[in-house]
Write a protein that holds these residues in place. Structure first.
Motif, PDB file in Angstrom:
ATOM      1  N   PRO A 164      -0.751  -8.114 -10.274  1.00  0.00           N
ATOM      2  CA  PRO A 164      -1.994  -8.681  -9.927  1.00  0.00           C
ATOM      3  C   PRO A 164      -2.250  -8.913  -8.507  1.00  0.00           C
ATOM      4  O   PRO A 164      -1.459  -9.582  -7.763  1.00  0.00           O
ATOM      5  CB  PRO A 164      -1.901  -9.821 -10.756  1.00  0.00           C
ATOM      6  CG  PRO A 164      -0.956  -9.722 -11.992  1.00  0.00           C
ATOM      7  CD  PRO A 164       0.030  -8.830 -11.230  1.00  0.00           C
ATOM      8  N   ARG A 165      -3.291  -8.367  -8.122  1.00  0.00           N
ATOM      9  CA  ARG A 165      -3.484  -8.232  -6.412  1.00  0.00           C
ATOM     10  C   ARG A 165      -3.980  -9.597  -6.084  1.00  0.00           C
ATOM     11  O   ARG A 165      -3.475 -10.153  -4.799  1.00  0.00           O
ATOM     12  CB  ARG A 165      -4.528  -7.083  -5.894  1.00  0.00           C
ATOM     13  CG  ARG A 165      -3.865  -5.652  -6.215  1.00  0.00           C
ATOM     14  CD  ARG A 165      -2.646  -5.461  -5.263  1.00  0.00           C
ATOM     15  NE  ARG A 165      -2.083  -4.192  -5.177  1.00  0.00           N
ATOM     16  CZ  ARG A 165      -1.168  -3.632  -5.899  1.00  0.00           C
ATOM     17  NH1 ARG A 165      -0.723  -4.416  -6.921  1.00  0.00           N
ATOM     18  NH2 ARG A 165      -0.778  -2.348  -5.821  1.00  0.00           N
ATOM     19  N   ASP A 166      -4.416 -10.513  -6.945  1.00  0.00           N
ATOM     20  CA  ASP A 166      -4.847 -11.774  -6.437  1.00  0.00           C
ATOM     21  C   ASP A 166      -3.883 -12.698  -6.588  1.00  0.00           C
ATOM     22  O   ASP A 166      -3.749 -13.837  -6.324  1.00  0.00           O
ATOM     23  CB  ASP A 166      -6.017 -12.178  -7.512  1.00  0.00           C
ATOM     24  CG  ASP A 166      -5.593 -12.101  -8.910  1.00  0.00           C
ATOM     25  OD1 ASP A 166      -4.479 -11.642  -9.386  1.00  0.00           O
ATOM     26  OD2 ASP A 166      -6.470 -12.723  -9.632  1.00  0.00           O
ATOM     27  N   ASN A 167      -2.569 -12.344  -7.000  1.00  0.00           N
ATOM     28  CA  ASN A 167      -1.187 -13.056  -6.721  1.00  0.00           C
ATOM     29  C   ASN A 167      -0.371 -12.457  -5.930  1.00  0.00           C
ATOM     30  O   ASN A 167       0.704 -12.681  -5.813  1.00  0.00           O
ATOM     31  CB  ASN A 167      -0.595 -13.248  -8.113  1.00  0.00           C
ATOM     32  CG  ASN A 167      -1.058 -14.268  -8.929  1.00  0.00           C
ATOM     33  OD1 ASN A 167      -1.822 -14.967  -8.595  1.00  0.00           O
ATOM     34  ND2 ASN A 167      -0.955 -14.043 -10.406  1.00  0.00           N
ATOM     35  N   ILE A 168      -1.131 -11.889  -4.810  1.00  0.00           N
ATOM     36  CA  ILE A 168      -0.274 -11.137  -3.629  1.00  0.00           C
ATOM     37  C   ILE A 168      -0.727 -11.761  -2.205  1.00  0.00           C
ATOM     38  O   ILE A 168      -2.097 -11.667  -2.202  1.00  0.00           O
ATOM     39  CB  ILE A 168      -0.080  -9.711  -3.542  1.00  0.00           C
ATOM     40  CG1 ILE A 168       0.437  -8.970  -4.658  1.00  0.00           C
ATOM     41  CG2 ILE A 168       0.474  -9.446  -2.374  1.00  0.00           C
ATOM     42  CD1 ILE A 168       0.566  -7.408  -4.978  1.00  0.00           C
ATOM     43  N   GLU A 202       0.751  -1.187   0.037  1.00  0.00           N
ATOM     44  CA  GLU A 202      -0.122   0.016  -0.100  1.00  0.00           C
ATOM     45  C   GLU A 202       0.727   1.305   0.051  1.00  0.00           C
ATOM     46  O   GLU A 202       0.425   2.127  -0.587  1.00  0.00           O
ATOM     47  CB  GLU A 202      -0.965   0.251   1.183  1.00  0.00           C
ATOM     48  CG  GLU A 202      -2.180  -1.133   1.164  1.00  0.00           C
ATOM     49  CD  GLU A 202      -2.637  -1.097   2.481  1.00  0.00           C
ATOM     50  OE1 GLU A 202      -2.420  -0.527   3.338  1.00  0.00           O
ATOM     51  OE2 GLU A 202      -3.482  -2.359   2.781  1.00  0.00           O
ATOM     52  N   SER A 203       1.936   1.128   0.715  1.00  0.00           N
ATOM     53  CA  SER A 203       2.835   2.497   0.543  1.00  0.00           C
ATOM     54  C   SER A 203       3.293   2.944  -0.802  1.00  0.00           C
ATOM     55  O   SER A 203       3.829   2.200  -1.393  1.00  0.00           O
ATOM     56  CB  SER A 203       4.260   2.183   1.546  1.00  0.00           C
ATOM     57  OG  SER A 203       4.906   3.323   1.414  1.00  0.00           O
ATOM     58  N   ALA A 232       6.775   2.099  -1.921  1.00  0.00           N
ATOM     59  CA  ALA A 232       7.204   0.403  -2.039  1.00  0.00           C
ATOM     60  C   ALA A 232       6.610   0.052  -3.234  1.00  0.00           C
ATOM     61  O   ALA A 232       6.964   0.432  -4.326  1.00  0.00           O
ATOM     62  CB  ALA A 232       6.446  -0.304  -0.932  1.00  0.00           C
ATOM     63  N   LEU A 233       5.564  -1.161  -3.395  1.00  0.00           N
ATOM     64  CA  LEU A 233       5.213  -1.588  -4.476  1.00  0.00           C
ATOM     65  C   LEU A 233       4.412  -0.586  -5.592  1.00  0.00           C
ATOM     66  O   LEU A 233       4.737  -0.838  -6.938  1.00  0.00           O
ATOM     67  CB  LEU A 233       3.959  -2.679  -4.163  1.00  0.00           C
ATOM     68  CG  LEU A 233       3.497  -3.456  -5.466  1.00  0.00           C
ATOM     69  CD1 LEU A 233       4.692  -4.408  -6.207  1.00  0.00           C
ATOM     70  CD2 LEU A 233       2.389  -4.481  -5.128  1.00  0.00           C
ATOM     71  N   PRO A 234       3.730   0.380  -5.177  1.00  0.00           N
ATOM     72  CA  PRO A 234       3.490   1.325  -6.276  1.00  0.00           C
ATOM     73  C   PRO A 234       4.265   1.939  -6.803  1.00  0.00           C
ATOM     74  O   PRO A 234       4.296   2.339  -8.058  1.00  0.00           O
ATOM     75  CB  PRO A 234       2.577   2.342  -5.244  1.00  0.00           C
ATOM     76  CG  PRO A 234       2.112   1.588  -4.044  1.00  0.00           C
ATOM     77  CD  PRO A 234       3.107   0.532  -3.658  1.00  0.00           C
TER      78      PRO A 234
END
Length: 313
Positions: free
Chosen positions: A195-199, A178-179, A182-184
């Motif tokens: 893909p959020r369903d793969n996290i 979310e930060s 970081a990932l964004p």
């Protein structure tokens, strides 16, 4: 979080030093003599690097006093500014927060980050950044080695392409996902959404947990949020993906010393240069693993490395 990881997380969220540190510095009497006070942060890598500095200076005949594992970044930095300690290992990217310039693109380039950190700290605080280690301890993603080899994954560009194909499943903390830093930030740099369903979002921010999930394939996970020099990376046979588009600031460790102390003891510079030049990413991972994974004392690991590189008689 484990003890080793807490300071790494907090240095991204608790690094604004503000007026308090500067007032402490101006109010404290600067010591004009006595031993060089060597300090470090209260984490695995801080203990390792602090002990290396201490041993190398002692070997060079510099009188020292140890105040290792003093606290998190905020506490150790304030102590240096106040003249209560003389030298400790810091990370180049943290200067972005010390000087409230986090958006400057220089922090995403190894050479420019080191040069800017040194320039700003010398001008404002009369502190000197010595030669750094070429080992980036920043937020990263590591992949299980067999998966990286099978899919030919070496960089974050490779990883995002594989993620779009549904071939990568990531274990990470909610903060990492979310930060904006970081990932964004990775998604912005690499032009794609992971893909959020793969996290798999795990509670807390302990990279030991995310790495273990990837290594063991828990819930199909084959990649993990890490910090670049985490000790368990090598032990768990993971491979860090190179940040080829510089999405993250560079966090390379270097000794930071008060200028008047360096003038009094010029041997500090020559004693520490070969030590930090010997510490590339894989070397730091392996040394951290001896402490965090194998349970060896930080001082013993530091001594063995200095002997191995010929920096300790």
């Amino acid at each position: 979080m484990s003890e080793a990881k807490t300071p790494r997380a907090t240095r991204r969220t608790m690094l604004a030093l503000g007026a308090t540190a500067m007032l402490a510095r101006s109010a404290a009497a600067q010591r004009s003599g006595g031993p060089v006070v060597v300090s470090s942060k209260i984490d695995t890598e801080g203990a390792l690097l602090g002990n290396m500095i201490l041993l190398a200076l002692q070997n060079a005949g510099v009188p020292t006093e140890a105040r290792l594992a003093l606290g998190p970044t905020r506490i150790v930095r304030q102590a240096l500014l106040a003249g209560e300690i003389d030298i400790y290992p810091e990370y180049t990217g943290n200067a972005a927060f010390f000087f409230r310039r986090p958006e400057d693109p220089a922090w995403r380039d190894s050479e420019r980050a080191a040069a800017l950190a040194a320039e700003l700290d010398k001008a404002e605080n009369n502190l000197v950044w010595l030669d750094r280690a070429k080992a980036n301890n920043t937020w990263a993603i590591a992949v299980r080695r067999d998966v990286a080899q099978r899919l030919n994954l070496r960089t974050m560009s490779d990883l995002f392409a594989a993620a779009q194909r549904g071939e990568v499943k990531l274990a990470a903390s909610a903060e990492f996902v979310e930060s904006a830093a970081a990932l964004p930030a990775f998604e912005k740099a690499y032009g794609g959404t992971f893909p959020r369903d793969n996290i798999v979002v795990l509670p807390g921010g302990d990279t030991a947990v995310t790495m273990r999930a990837a290594a063991q394939g828990i819930s199909g996970v084959n990649a993990a949020m890490v910090y670049g020099t985490d000790g368990a990376i090598a032990a768990l046979d993971l491979v860090v993906m190179r940040d080829d588009k510089a999405a993250q600031p560079v966090y390379e460790p270097a000794p930071v010393v008060r200028a008047e102390v360096l003038e009094r003891h010029p041997a500090i510079r020559t004693a520490l240069a070969p030590v930090f030049s010997s510490l590339d990413l894989e070397t730091l991972q392996k040394l951290n693993a001896r402490i965090a994974v194998e349970g060896q004392p930080a001082a013993a690991v530091a001594r063995a490395h200095l002997v191995a590189i010929g920096a300790l008689r």
